[in-house]
Design an enzyme around this catalytic site. Structure first.
Site, PDB file in Angstrom:
ATOM      1  N   SER A  88       0.808  -1.216   0.000  1.00  0.00           N
ATOM      2  CA  SER A  88       0.000   0.000   0.000  1.00  0.00           C
ATOM      3  C   SER A  88       0.842   1.267   0.000  1.00  0.00           C
ATOM      4  CB  SER A  88      -0.935   0.009   1.214  1.00  0.00           C
ATOM      5  OG  SER A  88      -0.207  -0.126   2.424  1.00  0.00           O
ATOM      6  N   GLY A 128      -1.953  -4.257   1.007  1.00  0.00           N
ATOM      7  CA  GLY A 128      -2.058  -5.455   1.818  1.00  0.00           C
ATOM      8  C   GLY A 128      -1.071  -6.544   1.472  1.00  0.00           C
ATOM      9  N   ASN A 137       3.811  -5.362   5.704  1.00  0.00           N
ATOM     10  CA  ASN A 137       2.685  -6.212   6.095  1.00  0.00           C
ATOM     11  C   ASN A 137       3.146  -7.511   6.742  1.00  0.00           C
ATOM     12  OD1 ASN A 137       0.316  -4.647   5.285  1.00  0.00           O
ATOM     13  ND2 ASN A 137       1.126  -4.878   3.213  1.00  0.00           N
ATOM     14  N   ASP A 171      -4.208   6.983  10.250  1.00  0.00           N
ATOM     15  CA  ASP A 171      -3.942   5.614  10.707  1.00  0.00           C
ATOM     16  C   ASP A 171      -2.544   5.454  11.287  1.00  0.00           C
ATOM     17  OD1 ASP A 171      -2.296   5.546   8.456  1.00  0.00           O
ATOM     18  OD2 ASP A 171      -3.506   4.082   7.366  1.00  0.00           O
ATOM     19  N   HIS A 214       0.342   5.042   7.045  1.00  0.00           N
ATOM     20  CA  HIS A 214       0.570   5.498   5.671  1.00  0.00           C
ATOM     21  C   HIS A 214       0.868   6.998   5.640  1.00  0.00           C
ATOM     22  CE1 HIS A 214      -1.953   1.861   5.291  1.00  0.00           C
ATOM     23  NE2 HIS A 214      -1.162   1.606   4.269  1.00  0.00           N
TER      24      HIS A 214
END
Length: 211
Positions: A29, A66, A94, A182, A185
């Protein structure tokens, strides 16, 4: 199956300039541009940064939100089309979020670099650092796999995707200002700083691909 894969969003442009270096950015991502409008993502900002410096290059967005290192390995073969001259590999975040054994992540990255080597495609491997909450042994193994593999395969190496976001004066708040809510990112401004830090490494990748 090939036709299905060719329909995904990061299709290679149908017409590429013959003198351009084509770089595929294989990532998750962070590469794909999660949470940002298209032009604010990593690949478009990197493309603009390179264009402003006169580089004749086409950067392809091969980021999948992801994705783990296993996901990258599963699709590297069809990412390395004949048009691709170089590869940016930015995977592992991830794997950290899922607590995957570093030996597994290392084997996946090894497979990606092996595929690039077989295709005679130059690579910039971008590292990632594990947090301390997994314990010192996990962190040591995870952090070391990137420089170790870069040395083994002779790739270019950037120690951290987030190098451009180093806290000013050690103040964590300066990093939070560059992140989306979040906390994982980067926002558009954060991506700009990341690109500014990684850009010279990508220029070196272009130079190597042109040799």
């Amino acid at each position: 199956m090939h036709k299905v894969l060719m329909g995904i969003p990061f299709l290679w442009p149908a017409m590429l300039q013959a003198d351009e270096v084509v770089i595929a950015a294989l990532g998750d991502s962070l590469t794909q541009g999660f949470g940002l409008v298209a032009e604010q993502g990593f690949v478009p900002q990197l493309q603009a940064w390179l264009d402003s410096r006169g580089a004749e290059v086409q950067v392809i967005n091969a980021g999948v939100s992801g994705d783990t290192t296993a996901g990258g390995l599963s699709r590297v073969a069809w990412t390395l089309t004949p048009e691709v001259d170089a590869l940016i590999v930015a995977l592992g975040g991830n794997d950290l979020l899922r607590g995957i054994d570093p030996s597994v992540s290392r084997a996946n990255l090894d497979g990606i670099l092996k595929a690039a080597d077989a295709a005679q495609v130059d690579v910039l491997l971008v590292g990632m650092q594990a947090p301390g909450n997994y314990g010192p042994e996990y962190k040591e193994a995870f952090d070391a796999m990137y420089p170790d593999l870069a040395w083994e395969y002779g790739t270019l190496f950037a120690p951290s995707f987030f190098a451009g976001l180093d806290a000013d004066g050690g103040d964590p708040a300066s990093v939070r200002a560059d992140m989306q809510p979040d906390g994982i990112h980067p926002n558009a401004g954060g991506v700009a700083k990341i690109v500014a830090a990684l850009g010279p490494e990508v220029l070196a990748l272009i130079e190597r691909a042109e040799e």
